[in-house]
Structures are given as C-alpha cells and as structure tokens.
Write a protein that holds these residues in place. Structure first.
Motif, PDB file in Angstrom:
ATOM      1  N   ASP A 165      67.579  14.958 -51.470  1.00 33.18           N
ATOM      2  CA  ASP A 165      68.766  14.518 -50.747  1.00 33.18           C
ATOM      3  C   ASP A 165      68.489  13.219 -49.996  1.00 33.18           C
ATOM      4  N   SER A 166      69.543  12.465 -49.729  1.00 38.77           N
ATOM      5  CA  SER A 166      69.449  11.285 -48.871  1.00 38.77           C
ATOM      6  C   SER A 166      69.596  11.739 -47.424  1.00 38.77           C
ATOM      7  N   VAL A 167      68.737  11.230 -46.547  1.00 43.50           N
ATOM      8  CA  VAL A 167      68.729  11.648 -45.149  1.00 43.50           C
ATOM      9  C   VAL A 167      68.746  10.413 -44.263  1.00 43.50           C
ATOM     10  N   ALA A 168      69.568  10.475 -43.209  1.00 46.19           N
ATOM     11  CA  ALA A 168      69.625   9.382 -42.230  1.00 46.19           C
ATOM     12  C   ALA A 168      69.674   9.978 -40.836  1.00 46.19           C
ATOM     13  N   LEU A 169      69.221   9.202 -39.865  1.00 46.77           N
ATOM     14  CA  LEU A 169      69.294   9.574 -38.454  1.00 46.77           C
ATOM     15  C   LEU A 169      70.164   8.561 -37.736  1.00 46.77           C
ATOM     16  N   ILE A 170      71.117   9.061 -36.939  1.00 43.72           N
ATOM     17  CA  ILE A 170      71.953   8.181 -36.137  1.00 43.72           C
ATOM     18  C   ILE A 170      71.693   8.470 -34.662  1.00 43.72           C
ATOM     19  N   THR A 171      71.297   7.447 -33.936  1.00 44.55           N
ATOM     20  CA  THR A 171      71.071   7.524 -32.496  1.00 44.55           C
ATOM     21  C   THR A 171      70.872   6.107 -31.994  1.00 44.55           C
ATOM     22  N   ALA A 172      70.500   5.950 -30.718  1.00 44.02           N
ATOM     23  CA  ALA A 172      70.350   4.615 -30.145  1.00 44.02           C
ATOM     24  C   ALA A 172      69.244   3.833 -30.848  1.00 44.02           C
ATOM     25  N   GLU A 173      69.446   2.534 -30.939  1.00 47.43           N
ATOM     26  CA  GLU A 173      68.546   1.661 -31.705  1.00 47.43           C
ATOM     27  C   GLU A 173      67.094   1.757 -31.246  1.00 47.43           C
ATOM     28  N   ALA A 174      66.867   2.017 -29.965  1.00 48.72           N
ATOM     29  CA  ALA A 174      65.501   2.052 -29.433  1.00 48.72           C
ATOM     30  C   ALA A 174      64.655   3.151 -30.054  1.00 48.72           C
ATOM     31  N   MET A 175      65.289   4.142 -30.687  1.00 50.91           N
ATOM     32  CA  MET A 175      64.540   5.278 -31.226  1.00 50.91           C
ATOM     33  C   MET A 175      64.148   5.100 -32.686  1.00 50.91           C
ATOM     34  N   GLY A 195      58.336   5.416 -41.327  1.00 54.69           N
ATOM     35  CA  GLY A 195      57.420   6.063 -42.251  1.00 54.69           C
ATOM     36  C   GLY A 195      57.883   7.415 -42.753  1.00 54.69           C
ATOM     37  N   GLU A 196      59.082   7.845 -42.374  1.00 56.18           N
ATOM     38  CA  GLU A 196      59.582   9.170 -42.756  1.00 56.18           C
ATOM     39  C   GLU A 196      60.466   9.144 -44.005  1.00 56.18           C
ATOM     40  N   ASP A 197      60.731   7.996 -44.564  1.00 58.08           N
ATOM     41  CA  ASP A 197      61.696   7.884 -45.664  1.00 58.08           C
ATOM     42  C   ASP A 197      63.049   8.447 -45.247  1.00 58.08           C
ATOM     43  N   ILE A 198      63.413   8.155 -43.992  1.00 56.86           N
ATOM     44  CA  ILE A 198      64.701   8.536 -43.435  1.00 56.86           C
ATOM     45  C   ILE A 198      65.399   7.270 -42.993  1.00 56.86           C
ATOM     46  N   GLU A 199      66.594   7.043 -43.471  1.00 59.58           N
ATOM     47  CA  GLU A 199      67.322   5.837 -43.094  1.00 59.58           C
ATOM     48  C   GLU A 199      67.731   5.926 -41.628  1.00 59.58           C
ATOM     49  N   PHE A 200      67.705   4.798 -40.935  1.00 59.14           N
ATOM     50  CA  PHE A 200      68.061   4.787 -39.522  1.00 59.14           C
ATOM     51  C   PHE A 200      69.378   4.051 -39.318  1.00 59.14           C
ATOM     52  N   LEU A 201      70.324   4.712 -38.641  1.00 62.87           N
ATOM     53  CA  LEU A 201      71.628   4.123 -38.344  1.00 62.87           C
ATOM     54  C   LEU A 201      71.744   3.956 -36.834  1.00 62.87           C
ATOM     55  N   PRO A 202      71.571   2.738 -36.313  1.00 59.44           N
ATOM     56  CA  PRO A 202      71.665   2.557 -34.858  1.00 59.44           C
ATOM     57  C   PRO A 202      73.106   2.666 -34.382  1.00 59.44           C
ATOM     58  N   ALA A 203      73.305   3.488 -33.369  1.00 63.10           N
ATOM     59  CA  ALA A 203      74.657   3.645 -32.805  1.00 63.10           C
ATOM     60  C   ALA A 203      74.541   4.300 -31.440  1.00 63.10           C
ATOM     61  N   GLY A 204      75.344   3.854 -30.505  1.00 64.95           N
ATOM     62  CA  GLY A 204      75.442   4.503 -29.210  1.00 64.95           C
ATOM     63  C   GLY A 204      74.447   3.981 -28.198  1.00 64.95           C
ATOM     64  N   PRO A 205      74.604   4.416 -26.951  1.00 64.44           N
ATOM     65  CA  PRO A 205      73.777   3.916 -25.861  1.00 64.44           C
ATOM     66  C   PRO A 205      72.399   4.553 -25.842  1.00 64.44           C
ATOM     67  N   ASP A 206      71.431   3.826 -25.284  1.00 64.96           N
ATOM     68  CA  ASP A 206      70.164   4.476 -25.001  1.00 64.96           C
ATOM     69  C   ASP A 206      70.307   5.304 -23.723  1.00 64.96           C
ATOM     70  N   SER A 207      69.254   6.022 -23.360  1.00 64.32           N
ATOM     71  CA  SER A 207      69.357   6.925 -22.213  1.00 64.32           C
ATOM     72  C   SER A 207      69.605   6.175 -20.910  1.00 64.32           C
ATOM     73  N   LEU A 208      69.010   4.997 -20.754  1.00 63.02           N
ATOM     74  CA  LEU A 208      69.208   4.221 -19.535  1.00 63.02           C
ATOM     75  C   LEU A 208      70.672   3.849 -19.363  1.00 63.02           C
ATOM     76  N   ALA A 209      71.311   3.430 -20.457  1.00 60.12           N
ATOM     77  CA  ALA A 209      72.728   3.050 -20.384  1.00 60.12           C
ATOM     78  C   ALA A 209      73.597   4.261 -20.076  1.00 60.12           C
ATOM     79  N   ALA A 210      73.277   5.415 -20.653  1.00 61.69           N
ATOM     80  CA  ALA A 210      74.070   6.623 -20.388  1.00 61.69           C
ATOM     81  C   ALA A 210      73.897   7.086 -18.942  1.00 61.69           C
ATOM     82  N   VAL A 211      72.674   6.989 -18.412  1.00 61.86           N
ATOM     83  CA  VAL A 211      72.446   7.336 -17.002  1.00 61.86           C
ATOM     84  C   VAL A 211      73.249   6.407 -16.097  1.00 61.86           C
ATOM     85  N   ALA A 212      73.254   5.115 -16.427  1.00 61.05           N
ATOM     86  CA  ALA A 212      74.020   4.156 -15.629  1.00 61.05           C
ATOM     87  C   ALA A 212      75.512   4.454 -15.681  1.00 61.05           C
ATOM     88  N   GLU A 213      76.003   4.919 -16.826  1.00 63.63           N
ATOM     89  CA  GLU A 213      77.419   5.246 -16.955  1.00 63.63           C
ATOM     90  C   GLU A 213      77.760   6.480 -16.113  1.00 63.63           C
TER      91      GLU A 213
END
Length: 379
Positions: free
Chosen positions: A29-39, A45-63
């Motif tokens: 199967d094709s696998v991707a992870l969506i989360t903040a770009e910093a992660m 190295g996991e052969d998992i596509e990365f989809l950057p989206a959303g705030p990092d934890s610092l931005a969410a804490v500030a919000e």
C-alpha cells in the motif's frame, strides 16, 4: 490502497503509528503522514510520503494563549488541553490538511487518538477513519471537553460529529482504568518498542557478572541535564550502571563523579527497542510509547511524571504492579533512587511486567490489523 496517517506534531504521538504504517507498506500500500512540517525527520527513511500541513506545537500553544488566555507552558488543565487538540489545531490546520488529502486521495485515514485534524478531514472528504489509541483510554472529562470543541467546528461546516469507524487499541487490560468498557469497534493492535526501519543491529556483547543496568530516559522533550543530574547522582550511589538518553547534551553537562564515570553511559536519540535490550529497569517520565514499549519487552519501571498524560501512566503502572509510580511533583531524587533499588530487588515487579508482556503479545500483529482493515474497506 492509499493510507493516510494523521498526527499531532510530536514524537510521542507519531511513533505509535509506525508499526501499522510499516505493515501497510509491506502489503504494497501507499502510505503518507500528514502533520506539521517540522516533523518530517520522524519518517525520513521510512518509505512514507510526508504531507506538511497545520501548525507546529508552538503555534498551537500560542493560539490557545490568544483565544483563552491560558499558557500551556505554565500548566495544563483539561479545558486548555482540549482547546489545544480539538480547537487550535483544527482552526489553524484543517483547511491545509483537507487540501493535501484531496490531492493525495486516501482510501483510509488512521489518526492517533488525540489528533482531530485527521478525523475532520475524513468527514469533509468522505474517507473512513480509524483511531489509534496508545496508553489507557481517555478519561470521560477529556473526551467530553475535546468532543464539545470538535463538535462546534463540525457543525459550523454542516457535518455530523461521529466516532471513528474503528478503534485500534494498543493498551493491555492491566493498564486500563477500572470499569473501562471497550467500544464495539475495538480492534487490538500490538504495541512495539520503537525501532528503526530494517533489521535490528546486533545486540551489544554482555560482560559476565555485570551490575544491574538502569535506563534513564525522559523522552525527546524533558531530557535536560538540569532535570537528570539530581537523579543521576543518587542512582550512582548504588552499585548499578546507568544509561542516560539526551537530545543535544554533552558529557560535561552531567554531574558524574570521575570515580564512577565508568558506570555512566550517555546516548543520543536511539530507538527504544535498542535501548532496552540489555537493561534491567527503566526510569522514565511515563510517555505512553515508552511505557508500552518497555512493558512489551517485559521490563519493570519507575515512573517520574512531568506533564501531559504522564501522571495517568504513572498511576496505572503502579496499580498494575509493574513498577513504582510517583505523583507529579513528588519525586524526590533519593526516593526515586530507592524506588529503582526496590524494583531491582523485588522480583514481583519483573513478574508482573512479564505477565503484561504476555497480554501484549496476544494482541493483533500490525500485519494482521492492516489486512483486517484492508478487507473491511474492500467490502
């Protein structure tokens, strides 16, 4: 199939998803992870596509601070924590996540249980969702607080707020709260100590008649020399070796008497599966992944909680008898060192840890769970 993982942007939230992600990938199967770009480095190295989206934890804490006036760095309440997970992260990240998901076109979204972006993305895009729970099930007050915030945002978009179609449970019964009832959608999923992709490196050679070895690991956030030094000094008064994990510290930042320096080992970030292969007890902050990974290896522990859900892990480990847990803010270094001595000396802790490891071993293997979900989707 196309499997989209969705997570809060933190190591402790992403790593429990990886065994199932690897199982899907091994199926082809094709696998991707969506989360903040910093992660992104977490899945390098996991052969998992990365989809950057959303705030990092610092931005969410500030919000959260902006909208509620509560500073999460100064303390956590149920309401403020719910605002972080089910309020700020949705407000700041849902549009970007939906756009990325529509472009990637998943057949299934697997979200860790404190991620609300993935489930709402599934509701908007018409994609089924599985929720992966690590650690004990969330307490009713947390469920109610997060659901109230998420529901308002669903209703604003004309969506019905509904639970995930599948509840993937990694927590052994011994650690669940008394009276917890499993949902009908529950599928057990065997938790694993985190490891790198590929084969495990060879185990270190053991010397005969070695001292007991303590792993002192406070995860990726709390492993500061200032916190560890008082514990380390007390531990090294005992006849034990101590392995300490760190993020970016150097040996000279640790207060180790040169006379016992040969019993102190400092290691940079290393997968938990490698760290625990030759230790006798784990001294930890009580992150869910660390607790489950330690028990999967039949090791007892001492838990010194520092934040988040760690007091819950500490209490449940102690209640099960798999170690000694301290209430948050009540872990005097001498008392902690004495707890480590007790866990090493009293075989009952090791025996209970082995019993819980047997419970974990009876849970569904990641490959079997991946196959089960794939079959259900095909139907």
């Amino acid at each position: 199939m196309r499997i989209l993982l969705s997570s809060t942007p933190a190591y402790g939230h992403i790593l429990p998803l990886l065994p199932l992600a690897r199982a899907f990938r091994d199926r082809g199967d094709s696998v991707a992870l969506i989360t903040a770009e910093a992660m992104a480095p977490v899945v390098a190295g996991e052969d998992i596509e990365f989809l950057p989206a959303g705030p990092d934890s610092l931005a969410a804490v500030a919000e959260v601070l902006r909208t509620t006036g509560h500073d999460l760095w100064q303390g956590v309440t149920v309401e403020a924590e719910a605002e972080f997970f089910a309020g700020a992260r949705l407000d700041l990240g849902i549009n970007e996540a939906v756009a990325a998901a529509r472009a990637w076109r998943p057949d299934l979204i697997v979200a860790e249980h404190l991620d609300f972006v993935g489930p709402m993305t599934g509701a908007i895009c018409g994609v089924p969702v599985a929720s992966l729970a690590y650690g004990p099930a969330l307490q009713p007050e947390s469920v109610d607080a997060t659901a109230a915030r998420a529901r308002r945002r669903y209703e604003a978009r004309g969506l019905a707020y509904e639970p995930a179609r599948w509840y993937l449970d990694t927590c052994p019964p011994a650690l669940q709260h008394p009276g917890w009832k499993a949902p009908d959608s529950r599928i057990t999923l065997r938790p694993e100590a985190h490891r790198n992709p590929g084969p495990m490196p060879p185990a270190p050679a053991e010397r005969g008649d070695r001292r007991p070895r303590v792993l002192l690991s406070f995860g990726t956030v709390y492993a500061s020399p200032q916190l560890i030094n008082p514990l380390l000094r007390e531990l090294l008064t005992q006849d034990v070796d101590v392995r300490v994990t760190h993020n970016s510290a150097t040996p000279d930042e640790f207060d180790v008497d040169p006379a016992v320096a040969d019993r102190f080992e400092l290691v940079a970030f290393t997968p938990h599966a490698e760290l625990v292969r030759d230790v006798d007890v784990v001294l930890t902050h009580g992150g869910a992944g660390t607790v489950l990974g330690t028990l999967a290896e039949a090791l007892p522990m001492v838990v010194v909680p520092l934040a988040a859900d760690q007091p819950i892990q500490s209490e449940r480990v102690a209640a099960a008898g798999a170690g000694i847990g301290f209430p948050m803010g009540e872990a005097d270094p001498r008392a902690v060192a004495e707890a480590v001595r007790r866990v090493l000396a009293e075989p009952g802790y090791k025996s209970v840890a082995a019993q819980i490891a047997a419970q974990i071993a009876g849970y569904g293997a990641p490959a079997d769970v991946a196959e089960h979900l794939a079959t259900a989707l095909a139907r």
